[in-house]
Write a protein that holds these residues in place. Sequence first.
Motif, PDB file in Angstrom:
ATOM      1  N   HIS A   6      -1.889  -0.227  -8.162  1.00  0.00           N
ATOM      2  CA  HIS A   6      -0.669  -1.010  -8.345  1.00  0.00           C
ATOM      3  C   HIS A   6      -0.543  -1.586  -9.753  1.00  0.00           C
ATOM      4  N   THR A  17       3.767   5.688 -11.315  1.00  0.00           N
ATOM      5  CA  THR A  17       4.117   5.605  -9.899  1.00  0.00           C
ATOM      6  C   THR A  17       3.147   6.448  -9.092  1.00  0.00           C
ATOM      7  N   CYS A  58      14.279  -3.183  -8.410  1.00  0.00           N
ATOM      8  CA  CYS A  58      13.097  -3.134  -9.281  1.00  0.00           C
ATOM      9  C   CYS A  58      13.253  -4.052 -10.492  1.00  0.00           C
ATOM     10  N   PRO A  71       5.180  -5.205  -7.876  1.00  0.00           N
ATOM     11  CA  PRO A  71       5.416  -3.789  -7.585  1.00  0.00           C
ATOM     12  C   PRO A  71       6.363  -3.600  -6.406  1.00  0.00           C
ATOM     13  N   ASN A  74       7.793  -0.981  -3.464  1.00  0.00           N
ATOM     14  CA  ASN A  74       7.609   0.225  -2.654  1.00  0.00           C
ATOM     15  C   ASN A  74       8.981   0.732  -2.217  1.00  0.00           C
ATOM     16  N   ALA A 107      10.225   6.904 -10.503  1.00  0.00           N
ATOM     17  CA  ALA A 107       9.388   6.253 -11.520  1.00  0.00           C
ATOM     18  C   ALA A 107      10.258   5.694 -12.637  1.00  0.00           C
ATOM     19  N   VAL A 119      10.144   2.137  -9.751  1.00  0.00           N
ATOM     20  CA  VAL A 119       9.376   2.095  -8.503  1.00  0.00           C
ATOM     21  C   VAL A 119       7.893   2.269  -8.810  1.00  0.00           C
ATOM     22  N   LYS A 120       7.057   1.474  -8.181  1.00  0.00           N
ATOM     23  CA  LYS A 120       5.607   1.590  -8.371  1.00  0.00           C
ATOM     24  C   LYS A 120       4.982   2.543  -7.369  1.00  0.00           C
ATOM     25  N   ARG A 121       5.387   2.425  -6.102  1.00  0.00           N
ATOM     26  CA  ARG A 121       4.776   3.312  -5.113  1.00  0.00           C
ATOM     27  C   ARG A 121       5.836   3.832  -4.148  1.00  0.00           C
ATOM     28  N   ILE A 122       5.586   5.044  -3.641  1.00  0.00           N
ATOM     29  CA  ILE A 122       6.534   5.749  -2.781  1.00  0.00           C
ATOM     30  C   ILE A 122       5.832   6.094  -1.478  1.00  0.00           C
TER      31      ILE A 122
END
Length: 283
Positions: free
Chosen positions: A14, A19, A198, A204, A206, A222, A226-229
């Motif tokens: 994170h 991403t 964002c 972060p 999701n 990205a 966005v940090k994580r998908i």
Amino acid sequence: MDQSEKAAHFEALHERPGTFVIPNPWDAGSARVLSSMGFEALATTSAGLAFSLGRRDAEGALTRDDILTNAKAIVDATDLPVSADLENGFGQSPDEVAETIRRAASVGLVGGSIEDATGSPDKPIYDLSHAVERITAAAEAAREFPFRFMVVARCENFSVKRDDLEDTIRRLQAFERAGADVLYAPALPDLDAIRTVCASVGKPVNVVMGFGGGLYPVQTLAEAGVKRISIGGSFARAALAGLARAAREVRDHGTFTYVEEAMPFSEANGYMAPVSRKSESDS
């Protein structure tokens, strides 16, 4: 890796630039397949679990024990960090949410999400003040552990057809101040909404693909910040779709050509854990 090492790795994912994708297995077998494909962390899915148990999702059909038993099976099947879909914390009160976080950590998880959805059709979202108290309790419980447990705060407005981006952002900002480590608003309607979310928070974010809204490549998300998908229950639904297609072929045509597209037995078997056999001297 032990739990502390997994937690440190998860936290680092994170904090690093870029991403990452955190796919959602629904059982130990799917966790082993995904672990073998180069992903760096996994997250459970309440929808995938519900379907595997023959139950409907989002109707209160899963208990906390159901969720945590499934989560432990996934944790035990992989060396990757695992976060869990903890629904709305399995209780109305902040104390009940805190207890869910403690129990989640006790089965080896290093993260978990808490929703602001009530489960009631008459009033589907908690009042903001109460929702914040629940996230505060989750964050305080997480700080009791000797490792970083990542608390994901979910705003479910768009999931329950309350299409209010301004209120969604207000809630996510309040959850951030309450101590959440990751912020999440499922079913955002489009890329502009994702960018706005964002840009409006400092933690972060999701984003889930395959659960309402558009379908965007990793690179596009990205670039939006966005940090994580995550994948939600869409891998489980894809697996069920494959089963249904094969079954319809057999039922309607009496043929078995689906086998040509099925994963070879040797590949499927190879993903799974070997049987541990004691030697005769041990028995």
